[in-house]
Design a protein around this motif. Structure first.
Motif, PDB file in Angstrom:
ATOM      1  N   GLY A  91     -15.400   3.875   5.440  1.00  0.00           N
ATOM      2  CA  GLY A  91     -16.405   4.920   5.269  1.00  0.00           C
ATOM      3  C   GLY A  91     -15.779   6.294   5.146  1.00  0.00           C
ATOM      4  N   ASP A  92     -14.558   6.432   5.653  1.00  0.00           N
ATOM      5  CA  ASP A  92     -13.833   7.695   5.486  1.00  0.00           C
ATOM      6  C   ASP A  92     -13.294   7.800   4.063  1.00  0.00           C
ATOM      7  OD1 ASP A  92     -14.220   8.203   8.176  1.00  0.00           O
ATOM      8  OD2 ASP A  92     -12.235   7.489   8.781  1.00  0.00           O
ATOM      9  N   THR A  93     -13.129   9.020   3.592  1.00  0.00           N
ATOM     10  CA  THR A  93     -12.441   9.275   2.326  1.00  0.00           C
ATOM     11  C   THR A  93     -11.076   9.855   2.644  1.00  0.00           C
ATOM     12  OG1 THR A  93     -14.492   9.667   1.118  1.00  0.00           O
ATOM     13  CG2 THR A  93     -12.480  10.579   0.172  1.00  0.00           C
ATOM     14  N   ILE A  94     -10.047   9.271   2.065  1.00  0.00           N
ATOM     15  CA  ILE A  94      -8.681   9.721   2.330  1.00  0.00           C
ATOM     16  C   ILE A  94      -8.341  10.876   1.404  1.00  0.00           C
ATOM     17  CG2 ILE A  94      -6.241   9.083   2.222  1.00  0.00           C
ATOM     18  CD1 ILE A  94      -7.016   6.315   3.134  1.00  0.00           C
ATOM     19  N   ASP A  95      -7.905  11.981   1.995  1.00  0.00           N
ATOM     20  CA  ASP A  95      -7.467  13.153   1.239  1.00  0.00           C
ATOM     21  C   ASP A  95      -6.026  12.942   0.817  1.00  0.00           C
ATOM     22  OD1 ASP A  95      -6.860  15.592   0.168  1.00  0.00           O
ATOM     23  OD2 ASP A  95      -7.025  16.713   2.062  1.00  0.00           O
ATOM     24  N   LEU A  96      -5.810  12.738  -0.474  1.00  0.00           N
ATOM     25  CA  LEU A  96      -4.458  12.499  -0.977  1.00  0.00           C
ATOM     26  C   LEU A  96      -3.573  13.725  -0.853  1.00  0.00           C
ATOM     27  CD1 LEU A  96      -5.359  10.411  -4.150  1.00  0.00           C
ATOM     28  CD2 LEU A  96      -4.399   9.573  -1.995  1.00  0.00           C
ATOM     29  N   GLY A  97      -4.187  14.884  -0.593  1.00  0.00           N
ATOM     30  CA  GLY A  97      -3.384  16.097  -0.433  1.00  0.00           C
ATOM     31  C   GLY A  97      -2.460  16.055   0.760  1.00  0.00           C
ATOM     32  N   GLY A  98      -2.720  15.138   1.690  1.00  0.00           N
ATOM     33  CA  GLY A  98      -1.845  15.007   2.852  1.00  0.00           C
ATOM     34  C   GLY A  98      -0.714  14.031   2.653  1.00  0.00           C
ATOM     35  N   LEU A  99      -0.594  13.462   1.440  1.00  0.00           N
ATOM     36  CA  LEU A  99       0.423  12.449   1.163  1.00  0.00           C
ATOM     37  C   LEU A  99       1.294  12.891  -0.007  1.00  0.00           C
ATOM     38  CD1 LEU A  99      -1.985   9.391   1.492  1.00  0.00           C
ATOM     39  CD2 LEU A  99      -0.290  10.139   3.185  1.00  0.00           C
ATOM     40  N   ILE A 100       2.412  12.194  -0.185  1.00  0.00           N
ATOM     41  CA  ILE A 100       3.387  12.593  -1.201  1.00  0.00           C
ATOM     42  C   ILE A 100       3.280  11.706  -2.438  1.00  0.00           C
ATOM     43  CG2 ILE A 100       5.839  12.952  -1.706  1.00  0.00           C
ATOM     44  CD1 ILE A 100       6.239  13.289   1.361  1.00  0.00           C
ATOM     45  N   GLN A 101       3.478  10.413  -2.277  1.00  0.00           N
ATOM     46  CA  GLN A 101       3.447   9.465  -3.402  1.00  0.00           C
ATOM     47  C   GLN A 101       2.849   8.135  -2.917  1.00  0.00           C
ATOM     48  OE1 GLN A 101       7.533   9.233  -4.816  1.00  0.00           O
ATOM     49  NE2 GLN A 101       8.336   9.404  -2.743  1.00  0.00           N
ATOM     50  N   SER A 160       8.075   3.521   5.675  1.00  0.00           N
ATOM     51  CA  SER A 160       7.204   4.142   4.662  1.00  0.00           C
ATOM     52  C   SER A 160       5.753   4.224   5.111  1.00  0.00           C
ATOM     53  CB  SER A 160       7.304   3.401   3.318  1.00  0.00           C
ATOM     54  OG  SER A 160       8.633   3.330   2.861  1.00  0.00           O
ATOM     55  N   CYS A 161       5.538   4.479   6.400  1.00  0.00           N
ATOM     56  CA  CYS A 161       4.168   4.626   6.909  1.00  0.00           C
ATOM     57  C   CYS A 161       3.498   5.843   6.293  1.00  0.00           C
ATOM     58  CB  CYS A 161       4.172   4.806   8.433  1.00  0.00           C
ATOM     59  SG  CYS A 161       4.432   3.289   9.362  1.00  0.00           S
ATOM     60  N   GLY A 162       2.267   5.665   5.886  1.00  0.00           N
ATOM     61  CA  GLY A 162       1.433   6.778   5.462  1.00  0.00           C
ATOM     62  C   GLY A 162       0.242   6.867   6.390  1.00  0.00           C
ATOM     63  N   VAL A 163      -0.864   6.223   5.987  1.00  0.00           N
ATOM     64  CA  VAL A 163      -2.058   6.120   6.827  1.00  0.00           C
ATOM     65  C   VAL A 163      -2.598   4.704   6.668  1.00  0.00           C
ATOM     66  CG1 VAL A 163      -2.590   8.572   6.615  1.00  0.00           C
ATOM     67  CG2 VAL A 163      -3.605   6.953   5.000  1.00  0.00           C
ATOM     68  N   TYR A 164      -3.591   4.346   7.484  1.00  0.00           N
ATOM     69  CA  TYR A 164      -4.213   3.041   7.310  1.00  0.00           C
ATOM     70  C   TYR A 164      -5.703   3.134   7.590  1.00  0.00           C
ATOM     71  CZ  TYR A 164      -3.986   2.391  12.432  1.00  0.00           C
ATOM     72  OH  TYR A 164      -4.132   2.527  13.792  1.00  0.00           O
ATOM     73  N   VAL A 165      -6.440   2.172   7.005  1.00  0.00           N
ATOM     74  CA  VAL A 165      -7.894   2.153   7.081  1.00  0.00           C
ATOM     75  C   VAL A 165      -8.334   0.798   7.611  1.00  0.00           C
ATOM     76  CG1 VAL A 165     -10.040   2.473   5.809  1.00  0.00           C
ATOM     77  CG2 VAL A 165      -7.941   3.565   4.995  1.00  0.00           C
ATOM     78  N   LEU A 166      -9.070   0.777   8.705  1.00  0.00           N
ATOM     79  CA  LEU A 166      -9.559  -0.465   9.285  1.00  0.00           C
ATOM     80  C   LEU A 166     -10.974  -0.754   8.806  1.00  0.00           C
ATOM     81  CD1 LEU A 166      -8.372  -0.060  12.986  1.00  0.00           C
ATOM     82  CD2 LEU A 166      -7.283  -1.391  11.166  1.00  0.00           C
ATOM     83  N   GLY A 167     -11.225  -1.996   8.407  1.00  0.00           N
ATOM     84  CA  GLY A 167     -12.575  -2.410   8.065  1.00  0.00           C
ATOM     85  C   GLY A 167     -13.449  -2.517   9.306  1.00  0.00           C
ATOM     86  N   LYS A 168     -14.723  -2.757   9.084  1.00  0.00           N
ATOM     87  CA  LYS A 168     -15.672  -2.824  10.201  1.00  0.00           C
ATOM     88  C   LYS A 168     -15.925  -4.247  10.683  1.00  0.00           C
ATOM     89  CE  LYS A 168     -18.225   1.317   8.773  1.00  0.00           C
ATOM     90  NZ  LYS A 168     -19.531   1.844   8.294  1.00  0.00           N
ATOM     91  N   THR A 169     -15.584  -5.238   9.856  1.00  0.00           N
ATOM     92  CA  THR A 169     -15.907  -6.624  10.179  1.00  0.00           C
ATOM     93  C   THR A 169     -14.826  -7.233  11.051  1.00  0.00           C
ATOM     94  OG1 THR A 169     -16.978  -6.835   8.021  1.00  0.00           O
ATOM     95  CG2 THR A 169     -16.525  -8.858   9.229  1.00  0.00           C
ATOM     96  N   LYS A 170     -15.202  -7.621  12.269  1.00  0.00           N
ATOM     97  CA  LYS A 170     -14.259  -8.214  13.207  1.00  0.00           C
ATOM     98  C   LYS A 170     -14.344  -9.736  13.130  1.00  0.00           C
ATOM     99  CE  LYS A 170     -14.755  -4.363  16.474  1.00  0.00           C
ATOM    100  NZ  LYS A 170     -15.128  -3.979  17.863  1.00  0.00           N
ATOM    101  N   GLY A 171     -13.182 -10.381  13.105  1.00  0.00           N
ATOM    102  CA  GLY A 171     -13.155 -11.841  13.057  1.00  0.00           C
ATOM    103  C   GLY A 171     -12.327 -12.408  14.195  1.00  0.00           C
ATOM    104  N   ASP A 172     -12.731 -13.572  14.665  1.00  0.00           N
ATOM    105  CA  ASP A 172     -11.998 -14.273  15.711  1.00  0.00           C
ATOM    106  C   ASP A 172     -10.895 -15.104  15.054  1.00  0.00           C
ATOM    107  OD1 ASP A 172     -11.066 -15.948  17.719  1.00  0.00           O
ATOM    108  OD2 ASP A 172     -13.051 -16.416  18.509  1.00  0.00           O
ATOM    109  N   PRO A 173      -9.628 -14.800  15.317  1.00  0.00           N
ATOM    110  CA  PRO A 173      -8.551 -15.538  14.636  1.00  0.00           C
ATOM    111  C   PRO A 173      -8.498 -17.011  15.015  1.00  0.00           C
ATOM    112  CG  PRO A 173      -7.661 -14.193  16.408  1.00  0.00           C
ATOM    113  CD  PRO A 173      -9.110 -13.809  16.267  1.00  0.00           C
ATOM    114  N   ARG A 174      -9.165 -17.381  16.097  1.00  0.00           N
ATOM    115  CA  ARG A 174      -9.215 -18.792  16.496  1.00  0.00           C
ATOM    116  C   ARG A 174     -10.215 -19.576  15.648  1.00  0.00           C
ATOM    117  NH1 ARG A 174      -7.742 -15.460  20.330  1.00  0.00           N
ATOM    118  NH2 ARG A 174      -9.753 -14.419  20.159  1.00  0.00           N
ATOM    119  N   LYS A 175     -11.048 -18.858  14.905  1.00  0.00           N
ATOM    120  CA  LYS A 175     -12.066 -19.506  14.077  1.00  0.00           C
ATOM    121  C   LYS A 175     -11.815 -19.302  12.583  1.00  0.00           C
ATOM    122  CE  LYS A 175     -15.603 -18.980  17.662  1.00  0.00           C
ATOM    123  NZ  LYS A 175     -16.919 -18.378  18.017  1.00  0.00           N
ATOM    124  N   LEU A 176     -10.713 -18.644  12.240  1.00  0.00           N
ATOM    125  CA  LEU A 176     -10.365 -18.383  10.845  1.00  0.00           C
ATOM    126  C   LEU A 176      -9.074 -19.104  10.488  1.00  0.00           C
ATOM    127  CD1 LEU A 176     -10.950 -14.523  10.796  1.00  0.00           C
ATOM    128  CD2 LEU A 176     -12.378 -16.215   9.644  1.00  0.00           C
TER     129      LEU A 176
END
Length: 265
Positions: A91-101, A160-176
């Motif tokens: 839901g956030d918009t990433i501002d590319l102005g804070g990144l290089i490439q 090469s860390c920049g930023v990351y975006v987490l989705g909203k849907t949580k899943g149980d790894p024991r069921k996937l």
């Protein structure tokens, strides 16, 4: 490499991060730099970010899949430290102005409910210690000119860390089925690439176990509540102003992210 040079290059990368500019590859200036030297430089770089007020919120694994390895010319996994200044949510918009490439990659994030410390950690231990998994995007960014990196360069540059975006849907790894779950990455409404969990060291849980064991040998544990990015299941995607990406993991759900502005490069 002596401590003065370790600090010099760590400070240079931190200053490049702050100024949003790239610097020449470290390996071109220090041909004898080792991976151990590079991780010490990474520690200095991260320490500067923490001194400026950020906190550690997790870890990431890099260069785990063949498409990313082929693009970077880096053929072994590495790791970096995630800090509070890197976090975005769907839901956030990433501002590319804070990144290089910047380039985006789609992957699976593990959020831990228990501490985990190697060596001796298995994929099943990872599953047991995980509270839930999420589809996510990591927006990698290099402080090295034109992504001209070898393994030493990307390690020193905090994988090469920049930023990351987490989705909203949580899943149980024991069921996937994390190994066989397919991933589709769309860019601006068109399919860009497809992947599967097995592309990441046989399973994303294997990759997380590798990292737990690698860090455990250095005396660094995973902490409950931390986010662990398990490595890209997609090709790297260049992003510019107005782009929208969606990654969908079979049986789990999607993560969507938009971009605005112009990156420094």
């Amino acid at each position: 490499m002596d401590n003065n040079k370790i600090e010099q290059y760590g400070d240079e990368l931190y200053e490049a991060f702050v100024a949003r500019r790239a610097v020449p590859p470290l390996l071109s200036r220090e041909p004898d730099i080792t991976i151990e030297d590079a991780y010490r430089i990474q520690q200095r770089f991260v320490a500067r970010r923490l001194a400026a007020g950020e906190t550690v919120v997790g870890k990431k694994i890099g260069a785990t899949s063949k498409p990313v390895q082929d693009f970077l010319g880096v053929y072994q996994p590495d790791f970096g430290i995630l800090t509070s200044g890197m976090v975005y949510h769907e839901g956030d918009t990433i501002d590319l102005g804070g990144l290089i490439q910047p380039k985006a990659e789609a992957e699976l994030a593990f959020v831990l409910k228990h501490d985990l410390k190697g060596p001796g950690i298995t994929a099943m231990d990872v599953i047991r210690a995980t509270d839930y998994v999420l589809p996510c995007f990591e927006i990698v960014d290099s402080r090295i000119t034109n992504w001209q990196i070898k393994i030493q360069d990307t390690v020193a540059d905090n994988a090469s860390c920049g930023v990351y975006v987490l989705g909203k849907t949580k899943g149980d790894p024991r069921k996937l089925d994390l190994t066989l779950a397919g991933m589709v990455l769309e860019k601006n409404g068109e399919i860009f690439s497809t992947g599967v969990g097995a592309a990441v060291q046989g399973s994303p849980a294997n990759a997380v176990a590798w990292l737990a064991n690698t860090l455990g040998e250095l005396g660094i544990p995973f902490k409950a509540g931390e986010v662990i990015l398990s490595g890209s299941q997609s090709a790297l995607v260049p992003v510019v102003d107005g782009d929208e990406l969606v990654c969908t993991v079979g049986g789990l759900g999607s993560c969507r992210v938009k971009f605005s502005g112009r990156s420094a490069a």
